[in-house]
Scaffold this motif. Structure first.
Motif, PDB file in Angstrom:
ATOM      1  N   ILE A   1     -31.942  30.962 -52.278  1.00 26.17           N
ATOM      2  CA  ILE A   1     -32.300  32.332 -52.636  1.00 26.17           C
ATOM      3  C   ILE A   1     -33.707  32.302 -53.226  1.00 26.17           C
ATOM      4  CG2 ILE A   1     -31.649  34.372 -53.954  1.00 26.17           C
ATOM      5  CD1 ILE A   1     -28.827  33.062 -54.228  1.00 26.17           C
TER       6      ILE A   1
ATOM      7  N   ASN B   1     -35.883  37.507 -54.954  1.00 20.22           N
ATOM      8  CA  ASN B   1     -34.577  38.141 -54.785  1.00 20.22           C
ATOM      9  C   ASN B   1     -33.746  38.058 -56.069  1.00 20.22           C
ATOM     10  OD1 ASN B   1     -35.262  36.856 -51.872  1.00 20.22           O
ATOM     11  ND2 ASN B   1     -34.335  38.865 -51.694  1.00 20.22           N
TER      12      ASN B   1
ATOM     13  N   GLU C   1     -34.988  40.716 -58.352  1.00 20.54           N
ATOM     14  CA  GLU C   1     -34.481  42.039 -57.985  1.00 20.54           C
ATOM     15  C   GLU C   1     -33.018  42.219 -58.376  1.00 20.54           C
ATOM     16  OE1 GLU C   1     -35.365  42.118 -53.822  1.00 20.54           O
ATOM     17  OE2 GLU C   1     -37.511  42.450 -54.160  1.00 20.54           O
TER      18      GLU C   1
END
Length: 90
Positions: free
Chosen positions: A6, A10, A13
């Motif tokens: 990941i 991300n 967020e």
């Protein structure tokens, strides 16, 4: 084995934490990461552990205490289920 990584952006967020804050947390070993080509990536299991630790901190308990409480709750539910199964047999 899940090899999907990941991106730090991300994670930012998903957590509402800035990328800069996450990088600081990586440097303090609060978040495990791998660096590939100068970019930080997080393994899914490390993300789950990180979120668990954040939630424990929010609740004001240690991760060990939370794991103990979850284990006790699981044992309680298993005993209740076992009692229901035994009652149904009789």
């Amino acid at each position: 084995m899940n090899t999907e990584l990941i991106r730090l952006k991300n994670i930012s967020e998903m957590t509402s934490l800035s990328v800069i804050t996450l990088r600081r947390m990586i440097k303090r070993n609060e978040l495990k990461a791998v660096v590939i080509g100068g970019n930080y990536y997080i393994r899914p299991n490390d993300y789950i552990e990180f979120m668990f630790n954040l939630e424990c901190e929010r609740l004001g308990i240690t991760s060990e205490e939370a794991k103990r409480l979850m284990k006790e709750e699981q044992e309680k539910k298993m005993a209740e289920l076992s009692n229901k199964v035994n009652s149904a047999k009789n």
